[in-house]
Design a protein around this motif. Structure first.
Motif, PDB file in Angstrom:
ATOM      1  N   ARG A  92       0.827  -1.200   0.000  1.00 23.82           N
ATOM      2  CA  ARG A  92       0.000   0.000   0.000  1.00 23.82           C
ATOM      3  C   ARG A  92       0.860   1.248   0.000  1.00 23.82           C
ATOM      4  NH1 ARG A  92      -3.232  -1.264   5.100  1.00 23.82           N
ATOM      5  NH2 ARG A  92      -2.902   0.979   5.428  1.00 23.82           N
ATOM      6  N   ASP A 112      -0.475   4.927  -1.119  1.00 22.66           N
ATOM      7  CA  ASP A 112      -1.749   4.880  -0.406  1.00 22.66           C
ATOM      8  C   ASP A 112      -1.445   5.076   1.078  1.00 22.66           C
ATOM      9  OD1 ASP A 112      -4.191   4.452   0.678  1.00 22.66           O
ATOM     10  OD2 ASP A 112      -4.556   2.490  -0.221  1.00 22.66           O
ATOM     11  N   ASP A 157      -3.506   6.569   3.309  1.00 22.47           N
ATOM     12  CA  ASP A 157      -4.689   6.660   4.160  1.00 22.47           C
ATOM     13  C   ASP A 157      -4.661   5.566   5.221  1.00 22.47           C
ATOM     14  OD1 ASP A 157      -5.699   8.784   2.765  1.00 22.47           O
ATOM     15  OD2 ASP A 157      -7.010   7.583   1.494  1.00 22.47           O
ATOM     16  N   TYR A 184      -6.300   2.618   7.096  1.00 23.95           N
ATOM     17  CA  TYR A 184      -7.330   1.625   6.843  1.00 23.95           C
ATOM     18  C   TYR A 184      -7.996   1.283   8.176  1.00 23.95           C
ATOM     19  CZ  TYR A 184      -6.026   0.555   1.983  1.00 23.95           C
ATOM     20  OH  TYR A 184      -5.801   0.620   0.635  1.00 23.95           O
ATOM     21  N   GLN A 244     -16.982   8.933   9.355  1.00 26.21           N
ATOM     22  CA  GLN A 244     -16.989   9.645   8.075  1.00 26.21           C
ATOM     23  C   GLN A 244     -17.076  11.156   8.277  1.00 26.21           C
ATOM     24  OE1 GLN A 244     -20.282   7.866   5.934  1.00 26.21           O
ATOM     25  NE2 GLN A 244     -18.941   6.427   4.877  1.00 26.21           N
ATOM     26  N   LYS A 269      -9.872   5.140   5.190  1.00 26.08           N
ATOM     27  CA  LYS A 269     -10.699   4.284   4.333  1.00 26.08           C
ATOM     28  C   LYS A 269     -11.392   3.265   5.234  1.00 26.08           C
ATOM     29  CE  LYS A 269      -8.096   4.797   0.036  1.00 26.08           C
ATOM     30  NZ  LYS A 269      -7.289   4.136  -1.016  1.00 26.08           N
ATOM     31  N   ASP A 287     -19.553   5.952  -1.000  1.00 24.07           N
ATOM     32  CA  ASP A 287     -18.294   5.834  -1.734  1.00 24.07           C
ATOM     33  C   ASP A 287     -17.117   5.553  -0.811  1.00 24.07           C
ATOM     34  OD1 ASP A 287     -19.616   6.339  -4.107  1.00 24.07           O
ATOM     35  OD2 ASP A 287     -19.293   8.513  -4.008  1.00 24.07           O
ATOM     36  N   ARG A 288     -17.292   5.808   0.481  1.00 24.46           N
ATOM     37  CA  ARG A 288     -16.188   5.631   1.425  1.00 24.46           C
ATOM     38  C   ARG A 288     -16.336   4.358   2.268  1.00 24.46           C
ATOM     39  NH1 ARG A 288     -15.657  10.769   4.945  1.00 24.46           N
ATOM     40  NH2 ARG A 288     -13.736   9.723   5.589  1.00 24.46           N
ATOM     41  N   GLN A 323     -16.304   0.131   1.985  1.00 27.53           N
ATOM     42  CA  GLN A 323     -16.069  -1.082   1.209  1.00 27.53           C
ATOM     43  C   GLN A 323     -16.320  -2.299   2.095  1.00 27.53           C
ATOM     44  OE1 GLN A 323     -12.432  -1.073  -1.252  1.00 27.53           O
ATOM     45  NE2 GLN A 323     -12.184   1.097  -0.709  1.00 27.53           N
TER      46      GLN A 323
END
Length: 483
Positions: free
Chosen positions: A40, A45, A47, A49, A75, A82, A112-113, A115
């Motif tokens: 990552r 990347d 961010d 997790y 959020q 993420k 969208d944020r 998964q």
């Protein structure tokens, strides 16, 4: 003598070989998992997790409200993260899960944020797989599920929102993650041990154990050993949230880390419910409403028994009895829950209550609101309910609540003292029936005072209060620059 020495050497060799093998596997797995983070970082990347472990995220119960409100809070506050949800709901797409969450809990999420990481081995945490030593079986099953989760995605922050404490060492020592948890209910408690010692028959203490002194002794030893292990794995968490005074007392006693433990009441949608207009007076029927998932610990049979006792009490007032209807509203997670509903329908017929009881399964949020509006009395029968979101929701909606004299309702929610009474507490079927009869025969002014006191008491359980408490507790690991 020589043979004994040889046997000892063989056993030492086997033990040493096994230990070395386990250490080797541990180091290999740790290296494999670390490579995920390195990869990552190589892809720029940076961010954080954040993964939330909730294998039944599509269930639609109070625990799921905690999950989605926690995600919404994260959020709203944090940009550079993420969010991932570990779920075993293979039959539902991410869109379907989010649609149900927003519809059921009346909230809005930034889709969208979010998964989803799908786990194929959720069956290993199902109680039906372990007819004996269920707690131990499910706990070790959760470790297998945790391994699948960690190998699928290695997060920086791991948050368990279902109470699977045995997953914490996996993510802490193998994954190198910071651990947060929201514990609804301790996996084991001194109350459970006391029930076994007192030979009390319940859904998790079967009659053949209560009637057999040796089986009782075995179960007591098993519970004591398990509680020690449970305490050790729980201490792996870096920040611990509990949902009530009852849960807090047990977790502090078992995990022994009070400085890491925060009481954060679960989110209840009290603002909207307090503004509901009651339609109960427009109906001829007097609705007694029960809201809760169809799980054995919710003790719906006790509610049916209470109605049976109530009919006996009202035998000279048949007109009043004919106006009463118990409406049982709840969600089913699987075929086992659906079978449980069918059994309760049969039990209602056995008690000749089929014309006085209505079952509503997996209703929408709007249908639930309509149930609140037409109901007069709320009913909740679970012994040692960890908190009682549905108890608070009923009180906020203007129902007069009758809950079990234990757990969260007793310690945090329902007040029965004269002058500040906001509901009723009961123990057995007769006690529940007596409380309901009292409400039925109370004057309008008496019931109005109880209802107003209940609605005035619930603001401390709002979603806003939950989000503030959750973010305060989780900030100790999310704001750590070392992650």
């Amino acid at each position: 003598m020589l043979c004994v020495c040889n046997l000892v050497y063989v056993l030492l060799f086997i033990g040493s070989f096994s230990l070395i093998s386990l250490l080797t596997i541990f180091l290999l797995l740790r290296q494999l998992i670390k490579k995920q983070k390195i990869k990552r970082r190589a892809n720029n990347d940076n961010d954080k997790y954040v993964a939330l472990f909730h294998p039944y995220c599509n269930a639609g119960g109070g625990g799921e409200r905690v999950l989605w409100c926690a995600i919404r809070a994260l959020q709203n506050k944090y940009e550079g993260i993420k969010l991932f949800v570990y779920t075993g709901d293979l039959e539902a797409t991410g869109k379907e899960i989010l649609d149900k969450a927003e519809r059921t809990f009346n909230l809005s999420l930034d889709r969208d944020r979010i998964q989803f990481v799908y786990l194929k081995n959720r069956r290993w945490i199902e109680a039906k797989r372990y007819p004996y030593f269920t707690l131990l079986g499910q706990s070790f099953g959760s470790m297998l599920l945790a391994m699948e989760a960690l190998l699928s995605l290695q997060p920086d922050i791991y948050i368990d929102t279902m109470g699977y404490a045995f997953t914490y060492p996996i993510f802490s020592y193998l994954g190198g993650c910071k651990i947060g948890c929201y514990t609804h209910y301790p996996t084991i408690s001194t109350d459970m041990l006391r029930r076994v010692q007192n030979h009390v028959n319940s859904y998790n203490n079967r009659s053949y154990v209560t009637k057999n002194p040796f089986a009782t002794w075995i179960k007591i030893v098993y519970y004591r050993i398990f509680s020690k292990i449970y305490g050790n794995v729980g201490r792996c968490a870096d920040t611990i949230m509990v949902n009530s005074s009852w849960t807090e007392n047990h977790i502090i006693a078992l995990w022994e880390v009070p400085y890491k433990t925060h009481r954060v009441y679960p989110p209840c949608e009290v603002t909207h419910l307090k503004n509901l207009q009651s339609l109960a007076s427009a109906h001829d029927k007097i609705i007694i409403l029960s809201v809760g998932q169809f799980r054995p610990e919710k003790d719906h049979p006790l509610q049916l028994q209470a109605m049976y006792e109530l009919r006996t009490m009202l035998n000279k007032d048949e007109a009043l009895w004919n106006r009463l209807r118990l409406m049982i509203v709840g969600s089913c997670r699987d075929d086992e829950d659906r079978e449980r509903v069918k059994n309760m329908q049969d039990f209602a017929k056995h008690l000749s209550l089929e014309n006085s009881v209505e079952f509503r399964v997996n209703v929408s949020y709007q249908e639930l609101i309509q149930c609140y509006q037409v109901a007069t009395i709320g009913l909740h029968a679970m012994w040692n309910e960890h908190f009682g979101i549905s108890v608070v929701d009923c009180m906020a909606a203007g129902l007069i609540m009758v809950a079990n004299r234990s757990g969260g309702p007793l310690m945090d929610i329902v007040e029965t003292s004269e002058g500040s009474q906001n509901g009723f507490l009961a123990i057995d079927a007769y006690d529940y029936a007596r409380c309901i009869a009292t409400i039925l025969y109370n004057s309008r002014e008496q019931n109005c005072r109880i209802r107003e006191a209940a609605r005035a008491s619930v603001d401390r359980f709002s979603e806003t209060e939950f989000e503030a408490g959750f973010l305060r507790a989780i900030s100790t690991i999310l704001d750590d620059k070392g992650n």
